[in-house]
Scaffold this active site. Structure first.
Site, PDB file in Angstrom:
ATOM      1  CB  SER A   1      -9.556  -1.247   0.052  1.00  0.00           C
ATOM      2  OG  SER A   1      -9.969  -0.044   0.652  1.00  0.00           O
TER       3      SER A   1
ATOM      4  CG  HIS B   1      -5.713   3.103   1.748  1.00  0.00           C
ATOM      5  ND1 HIS B   1      -5.238   1.915   1.260  1.00  0.00           N
ATOM      6  CD2 HIS B   1      -7.056   2.988   1.805  1.00  0.00           C
ATOM      7  CE1 HIS B   1      -6.260   1.100   1.018  1.00  0.00           C
ATOM      8  NE2 HIS B   1      -7.373   1.735   1.349  1.00  0.00           N
TER       9      HIS B   1
ATOM     10  CG  ASP C   1      -2.313   0.532   0.855  1.00  0.00           C
ATOM     11  OD1 ASP C   1      -2.414   1.761   0.670  1.00  0.00           O
ATOM     12  OD2 ASP C   1      -3.273  -0.244   0.750  1.00  0.00           O
TER      13      ASP C   1
END
Length: 1081
Positions: free
Chosen positions: A434, A269, A238
């Site tokens: 996600s 994130h 990520d």
């Protein structure tokens, strides 16, 4: 006496703090995670008194890096060897001399190890140079380097922020706008709008519920047994992670694969995902003691490259990663370097967990790699167990048009409003698949740490445990929920009783079970119909490779009429990695042509896999699995009720550039949903079934069906060419009574050139090879009746037969027989708008035509120039009523008066005003076509392929009673989960979630037992136990009070005074009497 009411009051107040009181709702929320104030940093949690509530917009784009190519080798080689191979391949390429080239250096942790690819920059590369490279014996493939842009924009919610655990009348989480990208993108945040499952639920108390997802799924139970993820390596691909983030205590390694000189997360994130998996405090994760390996593959500008992922994947293999979470996805399951590397990862025992996509509620929107058999694909639900609206739906579309898709997602779990780590500190709530993906990745990490023999844990065995233990959601079909909702404790029970074996997904076929088995249960089967195809996945927990021994065996149950059906089986010749397919084709035997009832049987499959133990080299492990089959048979319906859907002539992305049918949808340029009645034409299919029609799918050329069995052939949005034999047969079939309905779409070569883009595979500007439909091919098909579509491109609202309609990028009818019925409307010239940015209204555009062929007993033909009104992808106003009217006309020769007497009826066009559309010069449709092949000059049709021939399995009947209900808890190793108890819980709890200053501990309930529908079995027992406890305490006080009242009062004993005091008192009284004075007080 005052103590009793005081104690009772205190007791009731204490109980009220933990139990919901009917009719009451919390007014205020709990305290926040910390006392800091929000800041404006992108993707950073506001750690103040309120949880962060942001609206997110995701924008995605991609482009090819000019002159850069990924050269994939057949094995792993040193840098020197790779350079020599490329040099030798390019030495004599390029005609006059070798092209100028150099290897692009990749400065990352994998550069010190052998690799299976190289990044090469070739200046002014010719196609011959690339072909020369691919001809080298050690070079597998040459593909362009791809640059990905992912943009996340955050804006404050218009509503005031609510406390973390507060309840509103309407919860609004992150809102997400689908961009339906045509390449891989991050599946970052989801929508807050939910898709109701349709099931009934009684009135229930609305309460504030904590969204510490690890506790909700009862990870506390495993923590108390001492399992916290220790010894398991989990990788997060990520945006990185800050070095000194307070939520993590075991970050083993942080690696940077980007061109930025930082390892920190500038967006948040990656931190959030890592927190869901392994946070140790506040918003705790599942496995706080696991080894975190952070792979930073996106820059702070949300840019990534294919080569970055490939290098990072190779490094993950070298580091022997156990679990890998991947929150990216895209529709391109033909992206070979990426797909091949995912297979290699799982073959190396890496358990990959990936988000299924945020393109729901449309069906056929699964993202890759989550749609691969060896990957655990995760969908999203909310905390009320409703399927999230944003969560992508199945089926897989790899197998179309000849076959049928597989069941995906594998499982679903919480993906809305889940709390995770903020970028620097504190917690935040996010939504999306996600978010659901790291929930499962964290659960998998925790589960892996509970198994003593880690050799038993592999991608297949873990998926087997998850899907076998999942709890099915009522009222939801298998293409929405897969096998059901993640159940951590049941998965633990299965894994700790597991022995290597094979299993099936789905584990049974029941065409009578609705709604779970939709669409199979939506239509019974009958003699003469197209075979029903069920694509079953074989999971092989015994080894990375395997095979099916001999052939699957079909055993019909004679007492349950199993001999009334025929079964054909095809399967993977090799099961690798960890999985393969088992395609079951079911048809009705001739003797059941007029019979109605239920038929049952089962297919037996034996899977063999080489033993992986060094002491057992040469030995094979075998596992036999049974696939129960149950179908409903009805008598063959009349011809007028049978509709045949032409799937064979529908093309989609990948592999070719086939544009959307509605040109207004600029953020969704590709037609990638399969154009199947069970994907983006699902609503149309449901409507036809409700009207009593039986709809079948033709996955072969028109020459491969018996037209005498069907009333109407339905062609919608066809992009494929037609064999000359098909054109001839269709003309003969219509003369003999078959009817035809065609829904076309736009086709204009000038507009096609306008919507071109730079091709990532050929390194050239890529123009679509057809428009929304292949109008020149359709015109070849219907020209024998004097019909044709034009290359006009029109748009607009209008009213037809009292129905509001919208024409979205459709074409017009250019030619029609003079005795036909034609309806025309005033529409905008969208082609003019696209080409010249000018607006004009065209009067009397022919859009609908009805025609009865002149032959005796001949069929009827209906043409309509736009398919968007029956397509779920971007439908604004449906025209199912029009489809009903057309089917009444084609099946029963009943001309709708609303059309035949319409004020919009005009004289049929003759087609002399303008030339008919021609195929785009230099198009490359032959590269993706099943009909055309390359030829000197123009492409020409291939030889007509043979029609599919099924080899029906020889039945081996069994004279025994079949089970009445095929849906039972799946049993691995014949373990009855109801009899498997959890081991004794040790008094141990890891150091997770110490309270930060100002944080409330009201929700830190031991054992992970939390209120709400998410844990009904346990949650419903809490009020009863609490009530009983209160009664026991009250009874104790009542008994004590009763005893106190029933005892007799004891008289106070008199204390005698000493004798000398008595004498002294008598003398004083005598003196007072003689003197006559009163005593002084």
């Amino acid at each position: 006496m005052l103590l009793l009411p005081l104690w009772v009051s205190m007791l009731l107040r204490l109980l009220a703090g933990f139990l919901p009181v009917v009719g009451m709702e919390p007014v205020g929320g709990g305290k926040s995670d910390s006392d800091h104030t929000p800041n404006s940093e992108a993707f950073h949690s506001s750690s103040g008194s309120n949880c962060s509530e942001l609206t997110v917009k995701l924008e995605f784009s991609t482009k090819v890096v000019e002159h850069e190519y990924i050269v994939t080798f057949t094995g792993y080689f040193s840098a020197k060897a790779r350079s020599l191979y490329i040099s030798s391949a390019l030495r004599n390429a390029g005609g006059d001399g070798a092209p100028e080239w150099h290897i692009v250096p990749r400065k990352n942790p994998a550069s010190d190890y052998p690799s299976d690819f190289e990044l090469v920059r070739i200046h002014q590369a010719l196609r011959g140079s690339l072909l020369t490279l691919e001809d080298h014996p050690y070079i597998k493939r040459v593909t362009p380097q791809r640059k990905v842009f992912r943009t996340l924009k955050y804006t404050p919610s218009p509503e005031p922020a609510a406390p973390c655990n507060a309840t509103r009348g309407t919860q609004k989480w992150q809102s997400w706008q689908s961009s339906r990208p045509f390449r891989r993108t991050s599946l970052s945040l989801g929508s807050g709008f939910w898709h109701a499952t349709g099931r009934h639920s009684s009135r229930r108390l609305l309460r504030a519920i904590p969204r510490h997802v690890a506790q909700i799924l009862q990870a506390d139970v495993l923590w108390q047994m001492g399992h916290t993820g220790s010894g398991v390596k989990v990788a997060v691909f990520d945006t990185g992670l800050s070095e000194k983030h307070p939520h993590f205590k075991n970050v083993k390694e942080r690696t940077n694969w980007t061109n930025e000189k930082t390892l920190d997360d500038g967006l948040g994130h990656g931190t959030f995902v890592a927190g869901v998996i392994a946070s140790m405090r506040e918003c705790q994760g599942f496995a706080p003691d696991s080894e975190l390996h952070i792979f930073r593959v996106f820059t702070n500008n949300q840019v990534s490259y294919t080569s970055w992922f490939l290098d990072a994947f190779n490094y993950a293999i070298l580091k022997k990663i156990d679990v890998l979470n991947l929150s990216i996805g895209g529709p391109d399951f033909m992206d070979h370097p990426f797909v091949d590397k995912v297979w290699e990862l799982t073959a190396n025992r890496v358990i990959m967990v990936s988000a299924i996509g945020n393109d729901g509620p449309l069906y056929g929107t699964l993202n890759n790699p989550a749609d691969q058999m060896d990957v655990i694909g995760v969908g999203g639900i909310d905390f009320e167990d409703n399927i999230a609206r944003f969560s992508s739906r199945g089926m897989t579309t790899w197998e179309l048009p000849g076959g049928y898709g597989r069941v995906k997602p594998d499982i679903v779990t919480y993906g809305s409003g889940v709390r995770g780590s903020g970028m620097k500190e504190g917690c935040r709530s996010l939504s999306g698949t996600s978010v659901a993906s790291p929930v499962v990745a964290g659960a998998v990490t925790l589960l892996a740490s509970t198994v003593l023999n880690r050799e038993l844990v592999n991608p297949a065995s873990m998926k087997q445990a998850l899907i076998a233990s999942a709890r099915r959601l009522p009222g939801v079909n298998m293409f929405e929920q897969g096998h059901g909702k993640l159940d951590l404790i049941r998965a633990y029970q299965i894994l700790n009783s597991y022995r290597p074996q094979a299993s099936l997904s789905p584990s049974y076929i029941d065409l009578t079970e609705c709604p779970y088995m939709w669409p199979y249960c939506s239509q019974p089967i009958y003699y003469g119909g197209m075979p029903t195809i069920v694509n079953v996945t074989i999971l092989n927990g015994m080894g990375v490779t395997g095979r099916i021994v001999d052939k699957p065996i079909w055993q019909p149950y004679l007492p349950q009429n199993g001999d009334h059906i025929d079964v054909a089986v095809s399967y993977s010749p090799v099961l690798w990695p960890w999985a393969g397919y088992l395609a079951i084709s079911i048809s009705v035997a001739k003797k059941a042509a007029s019979w109605e009832g239920i038929a049952q049987g089962h297919v037996m499959v034996t899977v063999a896999s080489p033993a992986e133990n060094d002491s057992e080299v040469g030995r094979e492990l075998t596992s036999t699995v049974k696939l129960p089959i149950k179908v409903k048979i009805v008598p063959t319906p009349p011809r007028s009720k049978r509709v045949l859907w032409d799937q064979y002539h529908n093309l989609r992305y990948p592999p070719g550039y086939f544009p959307r049918d509605n040109l207004r949808m600029k953020n969704d340029p590709l037609d990638w949903n399969g154009d199947h009645i069970h994907t983006n034409f699902r609503d149309m299919y449901q409507h036809l079934r409700s009207m009593g029609y039986f709809v079948e799918v033709l996955g072969a050329p028109i020459t491969c069906f018996d037209a005498s069995q069907y009333g109407t052939l339905l062609m919608v949005d066809s992009e494929e060419e037609y064999f000359p034999e098909e054109i001839t047969k269709l003309r003969r079939d219509i003369d003999n009574g078959l009817s035809l309905i065609v829904f076309s779409d736009w086709y204009n070569t000038s507009v096609m050139r306008k919507v071109k883009f730079y091709d990532e595979n050929t390194r050239q500007w890529w123009m679509p090879d057809t428009g929304g439909a292949n109008v020149p091919a359709l015109n070849d098909l219907i020209s024998v009746w004097g019909m044709a579509f034009s290359d006009g491109l029109y748009e607009g609202d209008f009213t037809l037969a009292d129905h509001e309609m919208y024409y979205a990028s459709g074409c017009s009818i250019a030619r029609f027989p003079e005795d036909g019925i034609v309806i025309a409307k005033n529409l905008k010239d969208q082609g003019l708008e696209v080409l010249k940015q000018e607006t004009a209204v065209v009067e009397g555009v022919p859009i609908l035509g009805l025609y009865q062929t002149p032959s005796d007993g001949g069929g009827r033909i209906a043409l309509y120039g736009d398919s968007n009104c029956i397509d779920d992808s971007h439908r604004q106003k449906d025209c199912f009523w029009l489809l009903d009217a057309l089917l009444q006309y084609t099946s029963y020769s009943m001309t709708p008066p609303s059309l035949s007497h319409s004020h919009s009826r005009v004289a049929p066009p003759t087609g002399t005003e303008r030339p008919l559309p021609q195929r785009l010069e230099g198009n490359h449709l032959y590269r993706y076509s099943k009909v055309l092949e390359a030829h000197l000059g123009d492409p020409k049709p291939r030889p007509l392929p043979a029609c599919p021939h099924l080899s029906w399995a020889k039945p081996q009947p069994v004279n025994e009673t079949a089970p009445s209900n095929l849906w039972k808890h799946q049993k691995l190793l014949s373990v009855d989960l109801d009899k498997v108890a959890l081991p004794n819980v040790r008094a141990y709890r890891p150091q997770v979630r110490p309270l930060s200053p100002g944080e409330s501990g009201a929700w830190d309930i031991p054992g992970g037992i939390m209120p709400g529908r998410y844990n009904q079995e346990v949650g419903q027992t809490i009020p009863m136990f609490a009530f009983l406890g209160a009664m026991v305490v009250l009874s104790f006080f009542v008994v004590q009070l009763t005893k106190a009242k029933s005892k007799p009062k004891r008289r106070k004993p008199r204390i005698k005074k000493p004798t000398y005091l008595q004498q002294q008192q008598q003398q004083q009284q005598q003196q007072q009497t003689t003197s006559g004075k009163n005593p002084t007080v």
